[in-house]
Design an enzyme around this catalytic site. Structure first.
Site, PDB file in Angstrom:
ATOM      1  N   HIS A 133       9.467 -35.936   2.830  1.00 56.41           N
ATOM      2  CA  HIS A 133       8.629 -36.984   3.413  1.00 56.41           C
ATOM      3  C   HIS A 133       7.192 -36.486   3.566  1.00 56.41           C
ATOM      4  CE1 HIS A 133      12.449 -38.921   4.518  1.00 56.41           C
ATOM      5  NE2 HIS A 133      11.745 -40.023   4.669  1.00 56.41           N
ATOM      6  N   LYS A 137       5.408 -37.663   9.258  1.00 54.68           N
ATOM      7  CA  LYS A 137       6.674 -38.166   9.797  1.00 54.68           C
ATOM      8  C   LYS A 137       6.999 -37.454  11.100  1.00 54.68           C
ATOM      9  CE  LYS A 137      11.530 -39.016   8.652  1.00 54.68           C
ATOM     10  NZ  LYS A 137      11.494 -40.352   9.305  1.00 54.68           N
TER      11      LYS A 137
END
Length: 245
Positions: A133, A137
């Site tokens: 990610h 995040k």
């Protein structure tokens, strides 16, 4: 028309949801809530059908309670829910006679990836998950990785039984461990959301991968959830049942 409030409207996912709801012909976006515009304050003064929540893990249960206590249904994309949280939400849904859909991921491709991984888990006892990610995040491992491991674990009690005696030269090098499934989290700028589930056996390995290159890929699942949550009075965790999986 389904009256929709988006909570976390200034976030990356929130902005996408706002645009998707506005473009829908059967929904009306009636409010965008964020840190400067209290969800509780708005719901206390207005009638709402569905709240879509993409905020932060630490606010997850407070927001669910706020939604249900004000007589609305909820579509929750915020991650971090524990088994205890989900049990509490079930009771709150029953008490308030409203529905909540909690989904670690709204991309149809990811839901299929999790489904395929569960099938593969019947035939491979060695597996690892690598999720990638963007570096903004808020949590790790991702809710999607945890949900994937939970589904795989329904097919066998323990994975990687032959790797229990390995020696670690650096703490954490093997990632998190969920019933023998090692989960590795990568956080780098330039990424959106990607996941590999890797199965191994003598002479072969199988990789099941999904790549989200734009947050637009989540919107079909979000809109489907908004349409479905107004029809139920219980908790649904994950979109598998909505897809008939």
């Amino acid at each position: 028309m389904i009256k929709v409030v988006v909570n976390g409207a200034l976030g990356k996912m929130g902005k996408e949801v706002v645009n998707a709801v506005k473009a829908s012909t059967d929904m009306e976006l009636i409010q965008e809530c964020d840190i400067n515009n209290s969800l509780d304050n708005y719901l206390s003064k207005n009638s709402v059908d569905v709240v879509v929540d993409f905020t932060r893990p630490e606010a997850r249960m407070e927001n669910v309670k706020t939604i249900l206590n004000h007589g609305a249904a909820g579509v929750i994309g915020t991650t971090g829910f524990t088994d205890e949280d989900l049990e509490e939400i079930k009771k709150l849904c029953k008490k308030n006679k409203k529905g909540i859909i909690v989904a670690p991921n709204f991309a149809i491709g990811t839901i299929l990836q999790m489904h395929f991984s569960r099938i593969a888990a019947k035939y491979f006892d060695t597996a690892e998950i690598v999720e990638y990610h963007h570096n903004q995040k808020a949590d790790f491992p991702s809710g999607t990785a945890i949900k994937t491991a939970q589904l795989m674990a329904k097919e066998r009690e323990l994975f990687n039984p032959k790797l229990n005696d390995v020696v670690s030269n650096l703490d954490g090098a093997r990632g998190a461990d969920f019933k023998g499934i090692h989960i590795h989290s990568v956080r780098l700028p330039g990424m959106v959301a990607h996941q590999e589930v890797i199965f191994g056996e003598k002479g072969q390995y199988l990789t099941i991968r999904h790549d989200a290159v734009s947050r637009e890929c989540y919107m079909s699942g979000v809109l489907m959830s908004i349409r479905e949550v107004v029809k139920i009075d219980k908790l649904i965790y994950g979109l598998e049942s909505l897809l008939g999986l």
